[in-house]
Motif scaffolding. Structure first.
Motif, mmCIF file in Angstrom:
data_model
loop_
_atom_site.group_PDB
_atom_site.id
_atom_site.type_symbol
_atom_site.label_atom_id
_atom_site.label_comp_id
_atom_site.label_asym_id
_atom_site.label_seq_id
_atom_site.Cartn_x
_atom_site.Cartn_y
_atom_site.Cartn_z
ATOM 1 N N ASP A 7 0.843 -1.234 0.119
ATOM 2 C CA ASP A 7 0.054 0.046 0.054
ATOM 3 C C ASP A 7 0.810 1.321 -0.058
ATOM 4 O O ASP A 7 2.195 1.200 -0.111
ATOM 5 N N SER A 8 0.035 2.385 0.474
ATOM 6 C CA SER A 8 0.957 3.903 0.287
ATOM 7 C C SER A 8 2.371 3.589 1.047
ATOM 8 O O SER A 8 3.375 4.499 1.004
ATOM 9 N N SER B 80 -6.560 -2.179 -0.663
ATOM 10 C CA SER B 80 -5.282 -2.065 -0.161
ATOM 11 C C SER B 80 -5.017 -1.365 0.868
ATOM 12 O O SER B 80 -6.041 -0.229 1.084
ATOM 13 N N GLY B 81 -4.298 -1.469 2.046
ATOM 14 C CA GLY B 81 -4.274 -0.559 3.044
ATOM 15 C C GLY B 81 -5.507 -0.310 3.643
ATOM 16 O O GLY B 81 -6.328 -1.208 4.239
ATOM 17 N N ASP C 198 -3.642 4.177 -1.410
ATOM 18 C CA ASP C 198 -4.083 2.818 -1.165
ATOM 19 C C ASP C 198 -4.902 2.417 -2.009
ATOM 20 O O ASP C 198 -6.130 2.805 -2.162
#
Length: 264
Positions: free
Chosen positions: A32-33, A57-58, A53
């Motif tokens: 993710d980020s 994700s995230g 993200d």
């Protein structure tokens, strides 16, 4: 950390620095980020870095199971509009590289430039059909198990053997945040995507950045992207694996900075 809603999905993102806007698109496998920390630390002095993200994700919401690469690209375009970024540069790694290409294919006026790191023209567009089938089958089976039972075996495909142990542990920690159902959605989108038709039409500055020891997206894939994208630049990072932004952060950041500075 910020969040916006795009097409009914909450999208989390991180922002660092000021200057020319640069969107950072992470890979799959639970990334993710946070995987862009080496870039936040080094490039925020000159660029406005925005890392999302991706859906599933995230901290972002999971997308519908029917989500395709086109859907991810449209959501990304909506995200850029929602946060008010003027025509950003777009840097994508692995899945994020394919997403950058899909974004250009559907919203060609949005990106100012493309940086494709360890990228693919989708798995269907860059890998033999039997290899795509092998990956899909293996990941589909593995992902039903606890992450700690199967994620470690994918680490050699992400980093080389010479990567520091601490880096390997940090990478596994990132990957352990995987959203299993959403990752299957991302897997199908990547496996079915064939973006080769977009490549000859790309008319914005493009950097293909590839580690020569990349085991997930072999260097031949990067060379083929470079061959098909008119006037693209190819930079090969020696002794580096798939996660070049982590394993060779200094060299990676220097190449990104040099490329973007030259556009001015």
């Amino acid at each position: 950390m910020g969040a916006v809603t795009v097409s009914g999905l909450k999208i989390n993102y991180r922002v660092v620095g000021s200057g020319e806007p640069l969107i950072l698109l992470h890979g799959g496998f639970g990334f993710d980020s946070r995987s862009w920390s080496p870039q936040f630390d080094a490039l925020g002095d000159e660029f406005n870095l925005v890392a999302w993200d991706a859906p599933g994700s995230g901290g972002s919401d999971d997308p519908p199971e029917s989500f395709s690469m086109d859907d991810y690209a449209d959501t990304l375009a909506g995200f850029v509009k929602a946060i008010g970024l003027p025509r950003p540069h777009v840097l994508g790694l692995s899945f994020g590289g394919a997403l950058a290409l899909a974004l250009y294919g559907r919203h060609s006026s949005l990106p100012r430039s493309l940086i494709l790191a360890g990228a693919y023209a989708g798995w269907a567009g860059s890998l033999p059909a039997d290899e795509v089938q092998r990956r899909v089958q293996m990941i589909s089976e593995d992902i039903t198990q606890p992450p700690e039972d199967w994620l470690p075996k994918y680490l050699p495909g992400m980093l080389t053997e010479s990567a520091p142990r601490e880096m390997a542990e940090q990478t596994l920690a990132l990957m352990s945040g995987i959203h299993p159902r959403a990752s299957l959605t991302m897997l199908r989108a990547m496996a079915n995507a064939d973006l080769r038709g977009i490549l000859p039409d790309i008319d914005i500055p493009t950097l293909v950045l590839h580690g020569d020891l990349d085991a997930r997206s072999p260097l031949a894939v990067g060379k083929e992207l470079h061959r098909r994208i008119p006037a693209s630049q190819l930079v090969v990072l020696p002794g580096v694996g798939h996660l070049s932004n982590m394993e060779a952060a200094d060299a990676f950041n220097a190449e990104v900075r040099t490329f973007l500075r030259a556009l001015d």
